[in-house]
Motif scaffolding. Structure first.
Motif, mmCIF file in Angstrom:
data_model
loop_
_atom_site.group_PDB
_atom_site.id
_atom_site.type_symbol
_atom_site.label_atom_id
_atom_site.label_comp_id
_atom_site.label_asym_id
_atom_site.label_seq_id
_atom_site.Cartn_x
_atom_site.Cartn_y
_atom_site.Cartn_z
ATOM 1 N N TRP A 3 0.494 4.130 -10.805
ATOM 2 C CA TRP A 3 -0.396 3.079 -10.291
ATOM 3 C C TRP A 3 -0.411 1.874 -11.235
ATOM 4 C CZ3 TRP A 3 -4.942 1.336 -12.675
ATOM 5 C CH2 TRP A 3 -5.693 0.416 -11.926
ATOM 6 N N ALA A 4 -0.549 2.133 -12.539
ATOM 7 C CA ALA A 4 -0.591 1.049 -13.520
ATOM 8 C C ALA A 4 0.730 0.291 -13.541
ATOM 9 C CB ALA A 4 -0.909 1.594 -14.907
ATOM 10 N N ALA A 5 1.829 1.015 -13.436
ATOM 11 C CA ALA A 5 3.140 0.366 -13.414
ATOM 12 C C ALA A 5 3.243 -0.584 -12.230
ATOM 13 C CB ALA A 5 4.246 1.419 -13.365
ATOM 14 N N ALA A 6 2.728 -0.178 -11.085
ATOM 15 C CA ALA A 6 2.745 -1.054 -9.905
ATOM 16 C C ALA A 6 1.894 -2.293 -10.154
ATOM 17 C CB ALA A 6 2.243 -0.299 -8.676
ATOM 18 N N GLN A 7 0.758 -2.127 -10.825
ATOM 19 C CA GLN A 7 -0.102 -3.274 -11.137
ATOM 20 C C GLN A 7 0.599 -4.237 -12.097
ATOM 21 O OE1 GLN A 7 -3.000 -3.396 -9.331
ATOM 22 N NE2 GLN A 7 -2.116 -1.493 -8.557
ATOM 23 N N LEU A 8 1.479 -3.686 -12.938
ATOM 24 C CA LEU A 8 2.224 -4.507 -13.895
ATOM 25 C C LEU A 8 3.503 -5.086 -13.300
ATOM 26 C CD1 LEU A 8 1.835 -2.177 -17.011
ATOM 27 C CD2 LEU A 8 0.788 -4.444 -16.708
ATOM 28 N N GLY A 9 3.787 -4.738 -12.057
ATOM 29 C CA GLY A 9 4.989 -5.245 -11.399
ATOM 30 C C GLY A 9 6.240 -4.451 -11.736
ATOM 31 N N LEU A 10 6.069 -3.253 -12.285
ATOM 32 C CA LEU A 10 7.209 -2.404 -12.608
ATOM 33 C C LEU A 10 7.573 -1.554 -11.405
ATOM 34 C CD1 LEU A 10 6.040 -1.115 -16.117
ATOM 35 C CD2 LEU A 10 7.558 -3.045 -15.637
ATOM 36 N N ALA A 70 -4.717 -5.535 -19.391
ATOM 37 C CA ALA A 70 -5.696 -6.559 -19.765
ATOM 38 C C ALA A 70 -5.400 -7.912 -19.128
ATOM 39 C CB ALA A 70 -5.763 -6.691 -21.282
ATOM 40 N N GLY A 71 -4.148 -8.269 -19.025
ATOM 41 C CA GLY A 71 -3.783 -9.560 -18.464
ATOM 42 C C GLY A 71 -3.865 -9.636 -16.953
ATOM 43 N N THR A 72 -4.135 -8.509 -16.306
ATOM 44 C CA THR A 72 -4.165 -8.497 -14.847
ATOM 45 C C THR A 72 -5.566 -8.645 -14.280
ATOM 46 O OG1 THR A 72 -4.398 -6.095 -14.697
ATOM 47 C CG2 THR A 72 -2.145 -6.969 -14.778
ATOM 48 N N GLY A 73 -6.569 -8.610 -15.142
ATOM 49 C CA GLY A 73 -7.946 -8.726 -14.681
ATOM 50 C C GLY A 73 -8.555 -7.402 -14.246
ATOM 51 N N ILE A 74 -7.852 -6.307 -14.478
ATOM 52 C CA ILE A 74 -8.379 -4.983 -14.134
ATOM 53 C C ILE A 74 -9.186 -4.472 -15.323
ATOM 54 C CG2 ILE A 74 -7.788 -2.596 -13.568
ATOM 55 C CD1 ILE A 74 -5.290 -3.722 -12.144
ATOM 56 N N ALA A 75 -10.460 -4.176 -15.093
ATOM 57 C CA ALA A 75 -11.365 -3.759 -16.156
ATOM 58 C C ALA A 75 -11.156 -2.286 -16.522
ATOM 59 C CB ALA A 75 -12.810 -3.967 -15.719
ATOM 60 N N ARG A 76 -11.605 -1.944 -17.725
ATOM 61 C CA ARG A 76 -11.507 -0.568 -18.216
ATOM 62 C C ARG A 76 -12.203 0.405 -17.267
ATOM 63 N NH1 ARG A 76 -13.480 3.616 -21.063
ATOM 64 N NH2 ARG A 76 -12.254 4.431 -22.804
ATOM 65 N N GLU A 77 -13.329 -0.005 -16.720
ATOM 66 C CA GLU A 77 -14.072 0.854 -15.807
ATOM 67 C C GLU A 77 -13.266 1.165 -14.547
ATOM 68 O OE1 GLU A 77 -15.387 -2.029 -17.100
ATOM 69 O OE2 GLU A 77 -16.488 -0.980 -18.684
ATOM 70 N N GLN A 78 -12.499 0.190 -14.091
ATOM 71 C CA GLN A 78 -11.650 0.406 -12.921
ATOM 72 C C GLN A 78 -10.539 1.401 -13.242
ATOM 73 O OE1 GLN A 78 -11.121 -3.957 -12.502
ATOM 74 N NE2 GLN A 78 -11.314 -3.561 -10.291
ATOM 75 N N VAL A 79 -9.999 1.300 -14.450
ATOM 76 C CA VAL A 79 -8.957 2.243 -14.874
ATOM 77 C C VAL A 79 -9.543 3.647 -14.970
ATOM 78 C CG1 VAL A 79 -7.347 2.863 -16.723
ATOM 79 C CG2 VAL A 79 -7.633 0.457 -16.076
ATOM 80 N N ALA A 80 -10.744 3.762 -15.541
ATOM 81 C CA ALA A 80 -11.396 5.072 -15.658
ATOM 82 C C ALA A 80 -11.669 5.661 -14.277
ATOM 83 C CB ALA A 80 -12.686 4.945 -16.458
ATOM 84 N N GLN A 81 -12.105 4.828 -13.346
ATOM 85 C CA GLN A 81 -12.354 5.291 -11.977
ATOM 86 C C GLN A 81 -11.051 5.741 -11.327
ATOM 87 O OE1 GLN A 81 -15.152 5.827 -10.217
ATOM 88 N NE2 GLN A 81 -13.896 6.530 -8.519
ATOM 89 N N LYS A 82 -9.991 4.983 -11.534
ATOM 90 C CA LYS A 82 -8.694 5.346 -10.958
ATOM 91 C C LYS A 82 -8.202 6.665 -11.546
ATOM 92 C CE LYS A 82 -5.215 4.651 -8.289
ATOM 93 N NZ LYS A 82 -5.372 4.685 -6.836
ATOM 94 N N GLN A 86 -6.922 13.946 -7.008
ATOM 95 C CA GLN A 86 -5.703 14.073 -6.210
ATOM 96 C C GLN A 86 -4.782 15.144 -6.805
ATOM 97 O OE1 GLN A 86 -3.542 10.390 -5.854
ATOM 98 N NE2 GLN A 86 -1.932 11.283 -4.605
ATOM 99 N N ALA A 87 -4.656 15.162 -8.122
ATOM 100 C CA ALA A 87 -3.799 16.145 -8.792
ATOM 101 C C ALA A 87 -4.312 17.564 -8.550
ATOM 102 C CB ALA A 87 -3.724 15.847 -10.285
ATOM 103 N N MET A 88 -5.620 17.753 -8.636
ATOM 104 C CA MET A 88 -6.200 19.076 -8.397
ATOM 105 C C MET A 88 -5.936 19.524 -6.954
ATOM 106 S SD MET A 88 -7.511 20.348 -11.123
ATOM 107 C CE MET A 88 -8.648 21.606 -10.566
ATOM 108 N N GLN A 89 -6.076 18.608 -6.020
ATOM 109 C CA GLN A 89 -5.788 18.949 -4.616
ATOM 110 C C GLN A 89 -4.330 19.343 -4.431
ATOM 111 O OE1 GLN A 89 -7.151 15.399 -2.582
ATOM 112 N NE2 GLN A 89 -9.001 16.453 -1.882
#
Length: 105
Positions: free
Chosen positions: A36-43, A77-89, A96-99
């Motif tokens: 998910w983070a890689a997609a946010q970074l354009g990778l 940090a440069g994408t405007g995604i806050a730490r709380e959003q990362v923790a929620q994700k 999802q992994a447990m399922q």
């Protein structure tokens, strides 16, 4: 072997099974978060897979959940995604992994 010994072995086996499940779930959720983070970074492609793999292998080297969230939120940090959003994700990824693991995937 007494009933108590059998019961103790059962508890020990359950503990080992639970720990193995949590290890697998943490590794899988870190991979999902990494993708998910890689997609946010354009990778994409190999770069995205590599980023996700680093999160998994770094976690194996005694990283805590907070360390993982800190690393990803720092990278984003440069994408405007806050730490709380990362923790929620990460929580969503863990769910999802447990399922997936319980479904045998």
């Amino acid at each position: 072997m007494t009933t108590f010994d059998k019961r103790e072995q059962g508890f020990e086996a359950k503990f080992v099974q639970d720990e193995e499940l949590m290890f697998k779930a943490a590794a899988r959720s870190n991979k999902l978060l990494g993708l998910w983070a890689a997609a946010q970074l354009g990778l994409s492609g190999d770069a995205a897979a590599s980023y996700a793999t680093v999160l998994v292998t770094d976690h194996l080297q005694s990283r805590t959940i907070d360390d993982v969230v800190d690393k990803v939120s720092g990278d984003l940090a440069g994408t405007g995604i806050a730490r709380e959003q990362v923790a929620q994700k990460l929580q969503e990824c863990l769910h999802q992994a447990m399922q997936q693991l319980q479904a045998g995937r």
